[in-house]
Design a protein around this motif. Structure first.
Motif, PDB file in Angstrom:
ATOM      1  N   ASN A 183       0.789  -1.210   0.019  1.00 39.84           N
ATOM      2  CA  ASN A 183      -0.023   0.082   0.281  1.00 39.84           C
ATOM      3  C   ASN A 183       0.984   1.423  -0.134  1.00 39.84           C
ATOM      4  N   SER A 184       2.028   1.096   0.252  1.00 33.39           N
ATOM      5  CA  SER A 184       2.883   2.360   0.201  1.00 33.39           C
ATOM      6  C   SER A 184       2.732   3.372  -0.779  1.00 33.39           C
ATOM      7  N   ALA A 185       3.000   2.721  -2.017  1.00 32.98           N
ATOM      8  CA  ALA A 185       3.111   3.718  -3.004  1.00 32.98           C
ATOM      9  C   ALA A 185       1.493   4.567  -3.243  1.00 32.98           C
ATOM     10  N   ASP A 186       0.532   3.815  -3.304  1.00 31.04           N
ATOM     11  CA  ASP A 186      -0.814   4.407  -3.412  1.00 31.04           C
ATOM     12  C   ASP A 186      -1.074   5.299  -2.243  1.00 31.04           C
ATOM     13  N   VAL A 188       1.269   7.022  -0.482  1.00 28.37           N
ATOM     14  CA  VAL A 188       1.948   8.369  -0.598  1.00 28.37           C
ATOM     15  C   VAL A 188       1.340   9.197  -1.487  1.00 28.37           C
ATOM     16  N   GLN A 189       0.920   8.761  -2.745  1.00 28.50           N
ATOM     17  CA  GLN A 189       0.159   9.527  -3.729  1.00 28.50           C
ATOM     18  C   GLN A 189      -1.218  10.200  -3.224  1.00 28.50           C
ATOM     19  N   GLY A 190      -1.784   9.630  -1.997  1.00 32.73           N
ATOM     20  CA  GLY A 190      -2.820  10.480  -1.379  1.00 32.73           C
ATOM     21  C   GLY A 190      -4.058   9.595  -2.008  1.00 32.73           C
ATOM     22  N   GLY A 191      -5.303  10.587  -2.063  1.00 32.05           N
ATOM     23  CA  GLY A 191      -6.548   9.958  -2.521  1.00 32.05           C
ATOM     24  C   GLY A 191      -7.307   9.015  -1.643  1.00 32.05           C
ATOM     25  N   LYS A 193      -7.074   5.530  -1.203  1.00 34.64           N
ATOM     26  CA  LYS A 193      -6.552   4.705  -0.587  1.00 34.64           C
ATOM     27  C   LYS A 193      -5.928   5.224   0.803  1.00 34.64           C
ATOM     28  N   LEU A 194      -5.467   6.363   0.826  1.00 33.00           N
ATOM     29  CA  LEU A 194      -4.920   7.009   1.818  1.00 33.00           C
ATOM     30  C   LEU A 194      -6.039   7.064   2.985  1.00 33.00           C
ATOM     31  N   SER A 237     -13.331  10.739  -1.027  1.00 30.84           N
ATOM     32  CA  SER A 237     -12.235  10.812  -1.835  1.00 30.84           C
ATOM     33  C   SER A 237     -13.043  11.277  -3.136  1.00 30.84           C
TER      34      SER A 237
END
Length: 237
Positions: A183-186, A188-191, A193-194, A237
């Protein structure tokens, strides 16, 4: 995730009754495995002297916890049905459950044939190639699970040195590391999933406090936290 829609002619063939029958045979194997695994768990618990009530609590906990992922997979399956057909979407997500991986395999199969995935040139042969690529793509980890999963427990015990507390910490840390990496990449991008991660974590903290006062809710806490995270992502979101 970019989604294409197949032509009505190709979709008609992809949704043929015979394909549904073949998909149902494969999915039935998964259902039979789940039944056999449950029976084995109950019989093993009986041999170990565990009470059936505890097994029932564990079963209900797993059942409730599975609701969140099942809803997510079902929503994705509806989208995939317009891309690779209903039977294949049902089959692949029943045994794998990773829509981005399946769509990537379908796209790679089409490109290997020299056809752009979802284009006007995406014909029946391209669809068959995508299906085969999806099947071959899933063989690797299924074979690894079948051949080596029974050795993982002995490896875990050797690493943990036989200390049950250390084994518990080791298993928990491994799970956190795996899901954190995925989940780290998603995140960091926010939205969405964050939002899902933050809302799920906060609701889990709240549920820990609530279950101290109402212990009967403890078995449902993880499932509730997952649902809160999912719906929060949809709403905010």
């Amino acid at each position: 995730m970019e989604v294409f829609i197949l032509s009505p002619e190709i979709l008609k063939i992809a949704n043929e009754f015979g394909v549904w029958i073949i998909a149902a045979l494969v999915v039935s194997v998964v259902a039979i495995q789940a039944i056999l695994y449950t029976r084995l768990a109950y019989s093993t618990a009986e041999k170990l002297g565990m009470k059936k009530e505890k097994c029932n609590i564990a079963f209900r906990t797993g059942l409730v916890t599975a609701i969140g992922p099942v809803i997510a997979i079902f929503i994705v399956m509806v989208g995939m049905m317009s891309v690779i057909g209903g039977p294949m979407s049902w089959l692949r997500l029943s045994i794998i459950g990773a829509a981005p991986t399946e769509l990537t395999a379908a796209r790679v199969g089409a490109e290997a044939l020299g056809v752009e995935f979802g284009s006007k040139n995406y014909n029946l042969l391209a669809l068959a190639t995508s299906w085969w690529t999806m099947a071959v793509n899933g063989i690797g980890w299924l074979l690894l699970v079948g051949l080596f999963s029974h050795k993982l427990e002995s490896l875990r015990e050797k690493i943990g040195g036989g200390d049950p507390r250390w084994l518990g910490l080791l298993s928990g840390a491994a799970m956190l590391g795996v899901f954190g990496y995925l989940n780290s990449a998603d995140v960091v991008q926010g939205g969405g999933k964050l939002i899902a991660v933050v809302a799920g974590a906060l609701s889990m903290v709240v549920m820990v406090k609530v279950t101290q006062k109402y212990p009967k809710l403890k078995e449902f806490s993880l499932g509730i936290a997952m649902l809160v995270g999912m719906f929060s992502a949809i709403i905010f979101s």
